[in-house]
Design an enzyme around this catalytic site. Structure first.
Site, mmCIF file in Angstrom:
data_model
loop_
_atom_site.group_PDB
_atom_site.id
_atom_site.type_symbol
_atom_site.label_atom_id
_atom_site.label_comp_id
_atom_site.label_asym_id
_atom_site.label_seq_id
_atom_site.Cartn_x
_atom_site.Cartn_y
_atom_site.Cartn_z
ATOM 1 N N SER A 155 27.051 22.593 51.245
ATOM 2 C CA SER A 155 27.275 22.240 49.841
ATOM 3 C C SER A 155 27.409 20.716 49.704
ATOM 4 C CB SER A 155 28.507 22.997 49.323
ATOM 5 O OG SER A 155 28.557 22.944 47.911
ATOM 6 N N ASP A 233 23.818 32.739 45.128
ATOM 7 C CA ASP A 233 24.774 31.632 45.135
ATOM 8 C C ASP A 233 24.974 31.168 43.695
ATOM 9 O OD1 ASP A 233 25.807 28.987 45.182
ATOM 10 O OD2 ASP A 233 24.993 28.647 47.197
ATOM 11 N N HIS A 270 27.392 31.548 48.321
ATOM 12 C CA HIS A 270 27.816 30.195 48.714
ATOM 13 C C HIS A 270 28.922 30.211 49.771
ATOM 14 C CE1 HIS A 270 27.305 25.960 47.635
ATOM 15 N NE2 HIS A 270 28.617 25.773 47.684
#
Lengths: 292, 292
Positions: A155, A233, A270
């Protein structure tokens, strides 16, 4: 002669026949604040130096998330690769508003060097990761060969890995990989907020150094990049990650899938469950270059 | 006709091509309180039922610790085995003093059925694990074959796994394994405190059902047990685990190392780093029996 901060060992846990060690030190890059990191040292080192992979974590994380949940140690132990887990920002700078948001300030350093005077004393994670941390680890005598470094992250940390790799003039890292990276931060809310806050020149200032898609548009060197993301995600769906922008720009710049591989995975999200699923692929990807 | 509580799905994360799903329901065994669990369902299930391994976590943990940090999913996915992660106690019973200590009450149910009236409405983790939870999961239509169950756990959960396995009159579990289990709780501070608190007959009452060393002394059936512990485990060093007592009693009862294997590992501690190191061994150990 030198002014390299000394390490204080906080803990050591044996894991997969190697050790995960936690240290802290007073960081010059972070304005004299204490910072902590974890380092996995495989048994394979046995005193001789091993190559190292830097893992950059995402928003709100610390040096512990990747170590505890990433699932990196099985393959890292078998490949004889160390993994260095820095924190995601300075902590305790005491700047007004620093702890108000989960996506800016503490836990959200964005792996850049701040130019806004409000943040520029402490928020220098780029210098911390690329310069200070390797020096400090080396000076402490840990068995790491920093001439064989690669970098990966998740991320915000995926953004960090890609940009530090692509922007390095010294080719500091042999390869870069990312799980669900913020791939085009100048075009997403997280990135815009971070750049407007940390950089006196705002988003415009970020383009040349801190946006992976902008950087790969101008890249000319051979590259070794692997990116994974999942279609479930939520941050991908909300347009925070934009891996398609990165992929299209890479192809336009002439990079084929041997040099820049972007994999889209149906149904993954995620979380660290997603990361752990592909952890082994990433370690083995980097092993190709770290052990070449 | 039946009074089986319905499940409410809280989340689902894709992991290693399977799914980790989190549910909650109102548990009768726990006095009508909401309780949560995680279940990993491997892709291999594909609609048909798969065998299941129950993971019992240790003091202070929830249904998340093993799922996030155990490193169980790589081998479970490849073996096609589900893993069920219950919580470690009822939560929110509102009993005076329940939240005062980290080693008693909330987060410390010790996998027994309380007989002290103060706790006996809510603290019935043995019935919850062995009876209610399988029924609820089965009634919800999840693809689990509870005729093929094994059980494992860590620390207090290792105690739970060994005692529920050894005390089962129905041979509910095909095999049991444990990381750093409390192996002789009637002789250690944690166990004494728990038994004095939960059982109206105190430690004496626990001997017949809730002490693995006492149970194996009287065992006569064939057994399949694997135990791992580390020599740098502080709780081992403080005499909370006593695996040697269990091992000696097992050998005295005629069990050889094929039936009861206890492995001592130099330098490992009580953490999930230790667990993750031997996670694959445990999954493959149980696979021998679950898939027989």
């Amino acid at each position: 002669m030198t002014n390299i901060p000394a390490l204080e060992k906080i803990s050591s846990n044996k894991v997969f026949e190697g050790h995960l060690e936690k240290y802290k030190f007073k960081s010059n890059a972070l304005g004299g604040l204490d910072t902590q990191f974890n380092i996995f040292i495989p048994r394979a080192s046995n005193g001789s130096k091993v190559p190292v992979l830097i893992y950059l974590a995402g928003l709100t994380c610390t040096e512990d998330n990747g170590a505890q949940k990433g699932g990196f140690f099985t393959p890292a132990a078998s490949q004889g690769i160390a993994i260095l887990f820095p924190d995601t920002s300075p902590r305790g700078a005491g700047i007004e508003g620093e702890n108000d948001d989960w996506d800016f300030g503490t836990g959200a350093g964005f792996y850049l060097d701040a130019t806004n005077p409000k943040y520029s004393k402490h928020y220098n994670m780029a210098t911390y990761i690329t310069e200070e941390l390797p020096k400090v680890v080396e000076a402490a005598g840990l068995p790491i060969d920093f001439s064989r470094q690669s970098i990966f992250g998740h991320s915000m940390g995926g953004h960090g890995a890609l940009t530090l790799y692509l922007a390095s003039k010294t080719k500091q890292y042999r390869s870069a990989s990312a799980f669900a990276p913020i791939s085009n931060p100048s075009k997403c809310p997280w990135g815009e907020k971070a750049f407007k806050g940390y950089l006196s020149g705002g988003v415009e200032e970020a383009l040349a150094k801190y946006d992976a898609t902008e950087l790969i548009a101008k890249a000319t060197d051979p590259l070794h990049i692997l990116i994974d993301y999942g279609t479930s995600d939520d941050f991908y769906k909300k347009g925070q990650l934009l891996p398609e922008n990165f992929l299209k720009t890479a192809r336009d710049a002439g990079y084929d899938e041997v040099q820049v591989r972007v994999r889209r995975h149906e149904g993954y999200d995620h979380s660290y469950y997603f990361i752990s699923t592909f952890a082994s692929d990433h370690i083995h990807f980097h092993a190709n270059f770290l052990k070449a």
